[in-house]
Design a protein around this motif. Sequence first.
Motif, PDB file in Angstrom:
ATOM      1  N   ASP A  21      43.917  45.238  42.992  1.00  0.00           N
ATOM      2  CA  ASP A  21      42.722  45.997  42.634  1.00  0.00           C
ATOM      3  C   ASP A  21      41.481  45.298  43.199  1.00  0.00           C
ATOM      4  O   ASP A  21      41.050  44.280  42.667  1.00  0.00           O
ATOM      5  CB  ASP A  21      42.640  46.134  41.106  1.00  0.00           C
ATOM      6  CG  ASP A  21      41.630  47.188  40.659  1.00  0.00           C
ATOM      7  OD1 ASP A  21      40.888  47.697  41.514  1.00  0.00           O
ATOM      8  OD2 ASP A  21      41.603  47.488  39.440  1.00  0.00           O
ATOM      9  N   GLU A  22      40.953  45.849  44.268  1.00  0.00           N
ATOM     10  CA  GLU A  22      39.738  45.350  44.934  1.00  0.00           C
ATOM     11  C   GLU A  22      39.846  43.875  45.355  1.00  0.00           C
ATOM     12  O   GLU A  22      38.991  43.060  44.980  1.00  0.00           O
ATOM     13  CB  GLU A  22      38.510  45.521  44.023  1.00  0.00           C
ATOM     14  CG  GLU A  22      38.401  46.922  43.436  1.00  0.00           C
ATOM     15  CD  GLU A  22      37.259  47.735  44.004  1.00  0.00           C
ATOM     16  OE1 GLU A  22      36.652  47.312  45.010  1.00  0.00           O
ATOM     17  OE2 GLU A  22      36.998  48.803  43.442  1.00  0.00           O
ATOM     18  N   THR A  78      40.617  51.718  38.767  1.00  0.00           N
ATOM     19  CA  THR A  78      41.216  50.733  37.855  1.00  0.00           C
ATOM     20  C   THR A  78      41.944  51.424  36.703  1.00  0.00           C
ATOM     21  O   THR A  78      42.965  50.918  36.208  1.00  0.00           O
ATOM     22  CB  THR A  78      40.132  49.767  37.339  1.00  0.00           C
ATOM     23  OG1 THR A  78      39.593  49.055  38.465  1.00  0.00           O
ATOM     24  CG2 THR A  78      40.687  48.754  36.345  1.00  0.00           C
ATOM     25  N   GLN A 126      41.593  43.356  39.201  1.00  0.00           N
ATOM     26  CA  GLN A 126      40.203  43.321  39.669  1.00  0.00           C
ATOM     27  C   GLN A 126      39.498  42.134  39.015  1.00  0.00           C
ATOM     28  O   GLN A 126      39.671  41.866  37.830  1.00  0.00           O
ATOM     29  CB  GLN A 126      39.493  44.626  39.282  1.00  0.00           C
ATOM     30  CG  GLN A 126      38.094  44.722  39.842  1.00  0.00           C
ATOM     31  CD  GLN A 126      37.505  46.127  39.731  1.00  0.00           C
ATOM     32  OE1 GLN A 126      38.031  46.989  39.021  1.00  0.00           O
ATOM     33  NE2 GLN A 126      36.416  46.352  40.433  1.00  0.00           N
TER      34      GLN A 126
HETATM   35 MG   LIG Z   1      37.864  49.198  39.363  1.00  0.00          MG
END
Ligand SMILES: [Mg+2]
Length: 232
Positions: free
Chosen positions: A157-158, A44, A86
């Motif tokens: 992000d994820e 991140t 995220q």
């Molecule tokens: Mg992360």
Amino acid sequence: MDSILEVEDIHTYYGEAYVLQGLSLRLRGSEILGILGRNGVGKTTLVNSIVGFNPPRRGRILFKGEDITRLSSVVTVRRGMGLVPQGRRVFPTLSVEENLIVAERGGGRWNLERVYAAFPRLNERKSHRARQLSGGEQQMLAIGRGLMTNPDCLIMDEPSEGLAPIVIEDLWQTIGRLKAEGLSILLVEQNASLALKLADRVHVLSKGRIVFSGLPKELEANDEIRSRFLGI
Ligand SMILES: [Mg+2]
Ligand SMILES: Nc1ncnc2c1ncn2[C@@H]1O[C@H](COP(=O)(O)OP(=O)(O)OP(=O)(O)O)[C@@H](O)[C@H]1O
């Protein structure tokens, strides 16, 4: 097409904490580059460095050939960098449609109609508040919102975090379609096996550095890297 995004030897800190310790990568046009690594390795932080939330202290970031290292996130997004953060971070009290409209940056191919066509579920739920959606629906909304900025490059992000396997399957098909339409995607994932299904190339991070770069099949064949850095 050559690289749309080039990260050159960046060093990023949070105060005194030295997180990214000389990281470089290139995202080519219309490819999915997977960024893998365990908790806390700096994935991140890489996203925050690129988007402008936490610029690197040293190094350079080029987007479509222009230096964006010191630009704010607002300017970076305006130039065509889309972010699906995220944890999704949709506006909980706004409706689905309001969440999409606030992100709108005209002048491209994406608009409400096309986002609803890509995510029929969002169309069905457009007047619901975002907080009433399931996790999978919220992730679709987060992606839809990223698309509403009409990005040339989308950073995710994820995206699979906290979602059921069946929902992920659907989501993965959608991401695959976006790539087929020519979008360049930086796919950050802790779940390596999932990322390997989509990515054209992958980098594995550990302690703020890249410890492996290669094709998915090369990573699949590398037991040492997988067990040391990915725990699989
Ligand atoms: Mg992360
Ligand atoms: N705002 C912050 N202030 C200080 N340290 C931070 C901050 N955000 C992250 N860190 C630290 O920086 C390091 C990298 O964190 P980062 O969030 O980039 O990891 P990550 O790879 O995204 O992990 P995860 O898979 O859990 O999302 C960690 O040691 C973390 O504790």
